[in-house]
Design a protein around this motif. Structure first.
Motif, PDB file in Angstrom:
ATOM      1  N   GLU A   1       0.823  -1.200   0.000  1.00 44.18           N
ATOM      2  CA  GLU A   1       0.000   0.000   0.000  1.00 44.18           C
ATOM      3  C   GLU A   1       0.862   1.256   0.000  1.00 44.18           C
ATOM      4  OE1 GLU A   1      -3.861   1.695   2.458  1.00 44.18           O
ATOM      5  OE2 GLU A   1      -2.547   0.225   3.353  1.00 44.18           O
ATOM      6  N   GLN A   2       0.435   2.273  -0.742  1.00 47.58           N
ATOM      7  CA  GLN A   2       1.104   3.565  -0.709  1.00 47.58           C
ATOM      8  C   GLN A   2       0.049   4.644  -0.551  1.00 47.58           C
ATOM      9  OE1 GLN A   2       2.947   4.773  -4.407  1.00 47.58           O
ATOM     10  NE2 GLN A   2       1.558   3.522  -5.615  1.00 47.58           N
ATOM     11  N   SER A   3       0.467   5.813  -0.132  1.00 43.27           N
ATOM     12  CA  SER A   3      -0.464   6.909   0.079  1.00 43.27           C
ATOM     13  C   SER A   3      -1.139   7.275  -1.234  1.00 43.27           C
ATOM     14  CB  SER A   3       0.281   8.123   0.638  1.00 43.27           C
ATOM     15  OG  SER A   3      -0.536   9.268   0.603  1.00 43.27           O
ATOM     16  N   THR A   4      -2.462   7.444  -1.172  1.00 41.56           N
ATOM     17  CA  THR A   4      -3.182   7.853  -2.378  1.00 41.56           C
ATOM     18  C   THR A   4      -2.765   9.249  -2.821  1.00 41.56           C
ATOM     19  OG1 THR A   4      -4.985   8.580  -0.950  1.00 41.56           O
ATOM     20  CG2 THR A   4      -5.198   6.402  -1.962  1.00 41.56           C
ATOM     21  N   ALA A   5      -2.337  10.070  -1.865  1.00 41.06           N
ATOM     22  CA  ALA A   5      -1.906  11.419  -2.242  1.00 41.06           C
ATOM     23  C   ALA A   5      -0.693  11.371  -3.159  1.00 41.06           C
ATOM     24  CB  ALA A   5      -1.574  12.227  -0.998  1.00 41.06           C
ATOM     25  N   ASP A   6       0.165  10.364  -2.998  1.00 44.92           N
ATOM     26  CA  ASP A   6       1.367  10.258  -3.822  1.00 44.92           C
ATOM     27  C   ASP A   6       1.034  10.080  -5.300  1.00 44.92           C
ATOM     28  OD1 ASP A   6       2.838  10.423  -1.513  1.00 44.92           O
ATOM     29  OD2 ASP A   6       3.081   8.260  -1.307  1.00 44.92           O
ATOM     30  N   THR A   7      -0.081   9.425  -5.578  1.00 45.12           N
ATOM     31  CA  THR A   7      -0.440   9.130  -6.962  1.00 45.12           C
ATOM     32  C   THR A   7      -1.560  10.009  -7.493  1.00 45.12           C
ATOM     33  OG1 THR A   7      -1.948   7.398  -6.201  1.00 45.12           O
ATOM     34  CG2 THR A   7       0.284   6.729  -6.743  1.00 45.12           C
ATOM     35  N   THR A   8      -2.122  10.859  -6.638  1.00 46.15           N
ATOM     36  CA  THR A   8      -3.281  11.655  -7.031  1.00 46.15           C
ATOM     37  C   THR A   8      -2.925  13.043  -7.513  1.00 46.15           C
ATOM     38  OG1 THR A   8      -4.735  10.477  -5.498  1.00 46.15           O
ATOM     39  CG2 THR A   8      -5.444  12.669  -6.189  1.00 46.15           C
ATOM     40  N   ILE A   9      -1.947  13.687  -6.908  1.00 48.35           N
ATOM     41  CA  ILE A   9      -1.757  15.126  -7.108  1.00 48.35           C
ATOM     42  C   ILE A   9      -1.423  15.505  -8.548  1.00 48.35           C
ATOM     43  CG2 ILE A   9      -1.140  15.644  -4.723  1.00 48.35           C
ATOM     44  CD1 ILE A   9       1.778  15.431  -5.475  1.00 48.35           C
ATOM     45  N   ASN A  10      -0.957  14.546  -9.335  1.00 48.75           N
ATOM     46  CA  ASN A  10      -0.669  14.833 -10.743  1.00 48.75           C
ATOM     47  C   ASN A  10      -1.647  14.162 -11.695  1.00 48.75           C
ATOM     48  OD1 ASN A  10       1.710  16.416 -10.253  1.00 48.75           O
ATOM     49  ND2 ASN A  10       2.810  14.511  -9.796  1.00 48.75           N
ATOM     50  N   ALA A  11      -2.678  13.524 -11.149  1.00 47.29           N
ATOM     51  CA  ALA A  11      -3.650  12.833 -11.986  1.00 47.29           C
ATOM     52  C   ALA A  11      -4.532  13.848 -12.713  1.00 47.29           C
ATOM     53  CB  ALA A  11      -4.507  11.909 -11.138  1.00 47.29           C
ATOM     54  N   PRO A  12      -4.855  13.619 -13.993  1.00 49.25           N
ATOM     55  CA  PRO A  12      -5.689  14.574 -14.734  1.00 49.25           C
ATOM     56  C   PRO A  12      -7.033  14.838 -14.060  1.00 49.25           C
ATOM     57  CG  PRO A  12      -4.665  13.010 -16.235  1.00 49.25           C
ATOM     58  CD  PRO A  12      -4.369  12.522 -14.848  1.00 49.25           C
ATOM     59  N   GLY A  13      -7.663  13.776 -13.521  1.00 46.14           N
ATOM     60  CA  GLY A  13      -8.955  13.963 -12.876  1.00 46.14           C
ATOM     61  C   GLY A  13      -8.871  14.893 -11.682  1.00 46.14           C
ATOM     62  N   PHE A  14      -7.837  14.743 -10.891  1.00 48.95           N
ATOM     63  CA  PHE A  14      -7.640  15.600  -9.718  1.00 48.95           C
ATOM     64  C   PHE A  14      -7.392  17.042 -10.144  1.00 48.95           C
ATOM     65  CE2 PHE A  14      -4.577  17.653  -6.823  1.00 48.95           C
ATOM     66  CZ  PHE A  14      -5.368  17.724  -5.681  1.00 48.95           C
ATOM     67  N   LEU A  15      -6.549  17.240 -11.131  1.00 49.61           N
ATOM     68  CA  LEU A  15      -6.227  18.592 -11.571  1.00 49.61           C
ATOM     69  C   LEU A  15      -7.442  19.293 -12.167  1.00 49.61           C
ATOM     70  CD1 LEU A  15      -2.732  17.894 -13.165  1.00 49.61           C
ATOM     71  CD2 LEU A  15      -3.227  18.950 -10.947  1.00 49.61           C
ATOM     72  N   GLN A  16      -8.318  18.523 -12.815  1.00 48.37           N
ATOM     73  CA  GLN A  16      -9.540  19.099 -13.368  1.00 48.37           C
ATOM     74  C   GLN A  16     -10.522  19.472 -12.255  1.00 48.37           C
ATOM     75  OE1 GLN A  16     -11.541  16.494 -16.093  1.00 48.37           O
ATOM     76  NE2 GLN A  16     -13.032  18.035 -16.733  1.00 48.37           N
ATOM     77  N   TRP A  17     -10.537  18.665 -11.183  1.00 48.80           N
ATOM     78  CA  TRP A  17     -11.456  18.871 -10.062  1.00 48.80           C
ATOM     79  C   TRP A  17     -10.985  19.958  -9.114  1.00 48.80           C
ATOM     80  CZ3 TRP A  17      -9.987  17.969  -4.955  1.00 48.80           C
ATOM     81  CH2 TRP A  17     -10.999  17.982  -3.988  1.00 48.80           C
ATOM     82  N   LEU A  18      -9.684  20.173  -9.001  1.00 47.94           N
ATOM     83  CA  LEU A  18      -9.096  21.040  -7.992  1.00 47.94           C
ATOM     84  C   LEU A  18      -9.676  22.451  -7.954  1.00 47.94           C
ATOM     85  CD1 LEU A  18      -7.022  21.223  -5.705  1.00 47.94           C
ATOM     86  CD2 LEU A  18      -5.293  21.834  -7.422  1.00 47.94           C
TER      87      LEU A  18
END
Length: 317
Positions: free
Chosen positions: A40-57
């Motif tokens: 397991e790894q932190s979801t934040a590590d893989t989320t902050i550069n994800a297109p979906g996250f950047l669109q939602w931010l």
């Protein structure tokens, strides 16, 4: 057997974070999204550069401050009851308007109480924690529309937008169990909020008949109430952000990360908690029933075993 299944699921929720388990009682148990702890790894590590996250931010950035005040539903004492709670910037007499008609041509208004608070989230100071309890009114299987106001006694009443929930049908109970949403644990509230929102979106798609959400504690991460910067309330803004929480009542346990603050008891309007059994600064034990199932939510941060025992005796009686 039903009681053993419920206790077992609570243990599982402590071991795994960012999973949910749709529970159909008594038909059976299924799980979605388990992770191997070893990898397991932190979801934040893989989320902050994800297109979906950047669109939602940008949406989160425009709504984060106000999300602290979002409405949250809590199960009432039984199927005919529902509890409502939310923050407001000024104190008045809160009320909820309910109807089975989205136009509210026929409706019922329920008054509540407002506790005077001073809760800061870095942008806004909230002055009232509003609680409204609807008792012995709801009918099984019906969809109810609601809106709310923080000042029903005002000369010009300002109502919120319109939301809805479907009251539980008679018979079996379906619930969604989550463990440790813990907004802020990754040190990135936005990332945690995004993943929490996606988790609930998937949960209600997997269990569309769920009538409540069981959260096994640690809704937020910040451990103390000594919080001049408003970190705790920013984390609560993340927890309260998902729109599903306007329709799905949440029975949340008090985690060790909530217990040092007083805000849990303001954000949640828990049923059968008037005796304050098992209390800490955050809140106390409570219980409710759905169908032939009795749910006991114990504040295990309190070591007052006699108080927990009294709550259990009262609930069973």
């Amino acid at each position: 057997m039903k009681k053993r299944i419920t206790a077992f699921l609570v243990i599982i929720s402590i071991l795994y974070s960012w999973i949910f388990i749709p529970v159909s009682i008594p038909a059976g148990v299924s799980a979605y999204g388990e992770a191997d702890i070893k990898t397991e790894q932190s979801t934040a590590d893989t989320t902050i550069n994800a297109p979906g996250f950047l669109q939602w931010l940008p949406e989160w950035q425009s709504r984060s401050a106000a999300s602290t005040a979002n409405m949250i539903l809590t199960p009432g004492a039984n199927e005919s009851c529902m509890n409502f709670s939310w923050y407001s910037e000024s104190i008045g007499r809160p009320a909820v308007q309910l109807s089975t008609d989205p136009a509210f041509l026929k409706n019922q208004i329920f008054d509540g109480t407002a506790a005077s608070i001073s809760r800061y989230n870095g942008t806004t100071t909230y002055r009232a924690a509003n609680h409204v309890s609807v008792k012995n009114y709801l009918q099984p299987g019906k969809t109810y529309y609601y809106r709310y106001t923080s000042a029903i006694n005002s000369t010009t009443v300002v109502w919120s937008g319109i939301y809805s929930f479907q009251n539980q049908k008679s018979g079996s109970v379906t619930a969604i169990l989550t463990g440790d949403p813990q907004i802020g644990a990754s040190a990135n509230i936005a990332s945690d909020t995004y993943n929490w929102s996606r988790t609930l979106q998937q949960a209600v798609q997997t269990a569309p008949d769920a009538s409540l959400l069981l959260s096994a504690g640690d809704q937020i991460n910040y451990k103390t109430d000594n919080d001049m910067d408003g970190e705790r309330e920013r984390e609560y803004a993340g927890f309260l952000y998902p729109p599903q929480l306007r329709s799905l009542p949440v029975a949340a346990a008090i985690g060790n990360h909530e217990t040092k603050g007083s805000d849990y008891q303001y954000h949640f309007n828990t049923p059968n908690s008037e005796n304050n059994y098992g209390s800490t600064p955050s809140g106390c034990d409570y219980y409710f029933s759905r169908g032939n199932i009795l749910f006991l939510v114990i504040n295990s941060n309190s070591r007052k075993l006699s108080a927990h025992r009294n709550l259990m005796k009262k609930a069973v009686a």
